[in-house]
Scaffold this motif. Structure first.
Motif, short mmCIF file in Angstrom:
data_model
loop_
_atom_site.label_atom_id
_atom_site.label_comp_id
_atom_site.label_asym_id
_atom_site.label_seq_id
_atom_site.Cartn_x
_atom_site.Cartn_y
_atom_site.Cartn_z
N ASN A 190 -79.35 -18.29 -36.35
CA ASN A 190 -80.51 -18.07 -35.55
C ASN A 190 -81.95 -17.95 -36.30
OD1 ASN A 190 -81.54 -18.98 -33.07
ND2 ASN A 190 -80.85 -17.09 -32.02
N PHE A 195 -83.61 -23.58 -37.31
CA PHE A 195 -81.95 -23.41 -37.09
C PHE A 195 -81.41 -24.04 -38.27
CE2 PHE A 195 -77.84 -24.88 -35.47
CZ PHE A 195 -77.34 -23.57 -34.92
N CYS A 254 -74.80 -16.63 -35.48
CA CYS A 254 -74.93 -16.07 -33.98
C CYS A 254 -73.89 -16.71 -33.04
CB CYS A 254 -76.36 -16.53 -33.65
SG CYS A 254 -76.83 -18.37 -33.48
N GLN A 258 -76.19 -17.67 -27.73
CA GLN A 258 -77.45 -17.82 -28.51
C GLN A 258 -78.04 -19.18 -28.77
OE1 GLN A 258 -76.32 -14.65 -31.46
NE2 GLN A 258 -77.71 -13.34 -30.42
N ILE A 259 -76.91 -19.95 -29.34
CA ILE A 259 -77.39 -21.30 -29.73
C ILE A 259 -77.87 -22.13 -28.33
CG2 ILE A 259 -76.68 -23.55 -30.48
CD1 ILE A 259 -74.68 -21.98 -32.34
N ARG A 262 -81.11 -20.80 -27.20
CA ARG A 262 -82.31 -21.22 -27.92
C ARG A 262 -82.59 -22.89 -27.64
NH1 ARG A 262 -83.39 -20.18 -34.41
NH2 ARG A 262 -85.13 -21.65 -34.87
#
Length: 293
Positions: A190, A195, A254, A258-259, A262
């Motif tokens: 992250n 990215f 991460c 979290q991906i 995002r």
């Protein structure tokens, strides 16, 4: 609870009632019925000539589907977000309610099969990544979309697979899913503003430099630049150039949640730039599900 189709059809027939109070009651009934009402609403939406009723049916379909997808995403997060591809599909379903999941899975499996054919157990980590890069970028033609970077389509997994282009995150997500499906330990990082991916194997020694102090990180991969490989100093330089104080989280993989969070934030920005505030608010509402991310 299963609802009688005759009851649903009866409610549908009231969608053309001009009385907003009556429609409010009907809408609440449909919200309770949920996903079971969708096929009948869609049939009505396609056949009705009443513009008010058609618009109401369309809004109900969207509202019910969005609520269902939000519930599924909540469950996905609570169960640990183990399937990254599934998480990205759920995000796409917020926009594309009739998304063909089988088509997405089939496309991923085809790319994975093409990579698998060229792999063997004697390849080094860098050689494996060279194979993935060849298949992803040379054979299947994936590219980072620099010309229309903020278009929402770049952040949806189905459109990334169809158009072979997307953001660093969407292209990187496809890359990571392919690698992980073949037991190649590549995971998302992250990094602010860009990215990237990391090749993490605790059994091997870092390849790019002696400063790769983070356990198991051999090197990093830039999916937006045809899978180019780089080391920790480049990550550090990127952070300093952007006036960001380097933090341990900038260098290590991460979580899948979290991906996906995002990805949702990228869509919020994309729709805000297009001034599609209703879409922006829809995706903002999903952020409340990510309490610990």
């Amino acid at each position: 609870m299963t609802y009688d189709n005759s009851k649903i059809k009866g409610l549908v027939q009231l969608l053309d009632d001009p009385d907003e109070n009556i429609f409010t009651q009907i809408r609440d009934e449909f919200e309770i019925i949920g996903i079971e009402a969708i096929p009948i609403l869609e049939e009505y939406w396609e056949s009705s000539s009443d513009s008010l009723a058609v618009k109401r049916a369309e809004n109900l379909i969207h509202s019910i589907n969005s609520k269902e997808v939000k519930n599924q995403l909540k469950t996905w997060i609570e169960l640990g977000g183990k399937n990254l591809l599934k998480g990205s599909i759920l995000v796409a379903k917020c926009q594309f309610h009739n998304l063909n999941e089988d088509k997405i899975t089939s496309t991923i499996n085809q790319i994975k099969q093409d990579v698998w054919i060229e792999l063997n157990e004697n390849l080094t980590a860098l050689e494996k990544i060279a194979v993935v890069n060849k298949v992803m970028f040379n054979i299947h033609g994936f590219e980072g979309n620099r010309e229309d970077y903020y278009a929402p389509k770049n952040s949806f997994i189905n459109k990334t697979l169809e158009n072979k282009t997307g953001t660093p995150l969407s292209v990187g997500l496809v890359y990571a899913v392919i690698c992980q499906g073949l037991d190649i330990p590549v995971y998302g990082v992250n990094l602010p503003h860009h990215f990237v991916l990391a090749y993490q194997d605790d059994q091997l020694i870092p390849i790019m430099d002696e400063e790769m102090s983070h356990p198991g990180i051999l090197f990093y991969i830039n999916p937006f630049n045809h899978g180019s490989v780089f080391g920790k100093p480049e990550v550090n330089d990127f952070l300093l150039q952007n006036n960001i104080e380097p933090d341990n989280n900038h260098f290590v993989p991460c979580s899948n949640a979290q991906i996906i969070k995002r990805m949702i934030n990228n869509l919020i920005v994309a729709y805000e730039k297009q001034e599609k505030l209703e879409k922006m608010e829809l995706f903002k509402s999903l952020l409340t599900l990510f309490k610990d991310e």
